[in-house]
Write a protein that holds these residues in place. Structure first.
Motif, short mmCIF file in Angstrom:
data_model
loop_
_atom_site.label_atom_id
_atom_site.label_comp_id
_atom_site.label_asym_id
_atom_site.label_seq_id
_atom_site.Cartn_x
_atom_site.Cartn_y
_atom_site.Cartn_z
N VAL A 131 0.84 -1.20 0.00
CA VAL A 131 0.00 0.00 0.00
C VAL A 131 0.88 1.24 0.00
N THR A 132 1.96 1.20 0.78
CA THR A 132 2.86 2.34 0.82
C THR A 132 3.51 2.56 -0.54
N ALA A 133 3.93 1.46 -1.21
CA ALA A 133 4.53 1.58 -2.54
C ALA A 133 3.50 2.09 -3.54
N LEU A 134 2.27 1.63 -3.46
CA LEU A 134 1.20 2.06 -4.36
C LEU A 134 0.89 3.54 -4.15
N GLU A 135 0.91 3.97 -2.89
CA GLU A 135 0.66 5.37 -2.58
C GLU A 135 1.75 6.25 -3.19
N GLN A 136 2.99 5.81 -3.06
CA GLN A 136 4.08 6.59 -3.66
C GLN A 136 3.94 6.63 -5.19
N ALA A 137 3.55 5.53 -5.77
CA ALA A 137 3.34 5.52 -7.24
C ALA A 137 2.21 6.46 -7.64
N ALA A 138 1.15 6.52 -6.81
CA ALA A 138 0.02 7.41 -7.10
C ALA A 138 0.46 8.86 -7.02
N TYR A 139 1.30 9.21 -6.02
CA TYR A 139 1.81 10.58 -5.93
C TYR A 139 2.65 10.93 -7.16
N LYS A 140 3.48 9.97 -7.58
CA LYS A 140 4.31 10.23 -8.77
C LYS A 140 3.43 10.41 -9.99
N LEU A 141 2.43 9.58 -10.07
CA LEU A 141 1.52 9.68 -11.23
C LEU A 141 0.76 11.02 -11.20
N ASP A 142 0.38 11.45 -10.04
CA ASP A 142 -0.32 12.73 -9.90
C ASP A 142 0.58 13.88 -10.32
N THR A 143 1.81 13.87 -9.85
CA THR A 143 2.73 14.95 -10.24
C THR A 143 3.02 14.89 -11.74
N TYR A 144 3.15 13.72 -12.27
CA TYR A 144 3.40 13.60 -13.72
C TYR A 144 2.20 14.09 -14.52
N SER A 145 1.01 13.75 -14.04
CA SER A 145 -0.18 14.21 -14.79
C SER A 145 -0.33 15.73 -14.71
N LYS A 146 0.08 16.33 -13.59
CA LYS A 146 0.03 17.79 -13.48
C LYS A 146 1.02 18.42 -14.45
N LYS A 147 2.18 17.82 -14.60
CA LYS A 147 3.17 18.34 -15.54
C LYS A 147 2.63 18.23 -16.98
N PHE B 297 0.24 20.65 -21.83
CA PHE B 297 -0.88 20.67 -22.77
C PHE B 297 -1.48 22.07 -22.84
N LYS B 298 -1.56 22.76 -21.75
CA LYS B 298 -2.10 24.13 -21.73
C LYS B 298 -1.15 25.06 -22.50
N LYS B 299 0.13 24.85 -22.35
CA LYS B 299 1.08 25.66 -23.11
C LYS B 299 0.90 25.43 -24.61
N LEU B 300 0.69 24.21 -24.98
CA LEU B 300 0.53 23.91 -26.40
C LEU B 300 -0.79 24.50 -26.93
#
Length: 192
Positions: free
Chosen positions: A165-181, A186-189
């Protein structure tokens, strides 16, 4: 000389002459002390009173014949008077009181030992109770250890799930930050 209840008489004969004989004579003729210790009881003194109210003379105890053939030898004679009843009574009284005292001491000692015995019995009972309690605690600990051992695989699984669960949570945070980037790019484009 008075010893206890009997008189001891010592007769000394010496073969001496001159000044030594005179000195011995003067020593042997020393008057008796004015007070004489009377150990007779009142009952004995009353027995000595005659019918007319006067006192009778009591004859001293007879002496044993002595062989005074050897001039320079000391001889001793002991008068054989019966023990006086007053002294006998005092001795009996003393022994009775001593026996009562000793019986009291022995009774106190016996009571002390009985108290000690009762205390030892109570202590042994307490120790038996404590032994039973410790045996019960030991059994309960063994049961708890067995239950813990049977639950150990499940606890290990819980630990693994928590790590996942801890590893999955860290992956979700990474995915969230990546999706924000990505959203920012996309907004710039879109603006261009």
């Amino acid at each position: 000389m008075l010893l206890g209840s009997s008189h001891v008489m010592v007769e000394v004969k010496m073969a001496a002459t001159g000044e030594k004989a005179a000195a011995m004579d003067s020593i042997m003729r020393v008057p008796a002390p004015p007070t004489v210790l009377n150990l007779r009881t009142d009952a004995e003194q009353k027995e000595d009173v005659g019918p007319d109210g006067g006192t009778e003379n009591v004859a001293p105890a007879p002496k044993r014949p002595t062989n005074n053939n050897d001039g320079g030898v000391e001889t001793a004679e002991e008068a054989t008077e019966p023990a006086e009843p007053d002294i006998n009574e005092l001795c009996r009284d003393m022994f009775d009181k001593m026996s009562v005292f000793l019986q009291g001491e022995l009774t106190a000692t016996c009571e002390d030992y009985k108290l000690l015995e009762n205390m030892n019995k109570l202590t042994s009972l307490k120790y038996m109770e404590m032994k039973d309690i410790s045996i019960n605690i030991s059994r309960n600990l063994q049961d708890l250890n067995q239950k813990y051992a049977s639950l150990q695989p499940y606890l290990d699984q819980i630990n693994q799930i928590e790590e996942q669960v801890t590893a999955l949570e860290q992956a979700a945070y990474k995915l969230d930050t990546y999706s924000k980037k990505l959203e920012a790019k996309f907004k710039k484009l879109e603006k261009r």
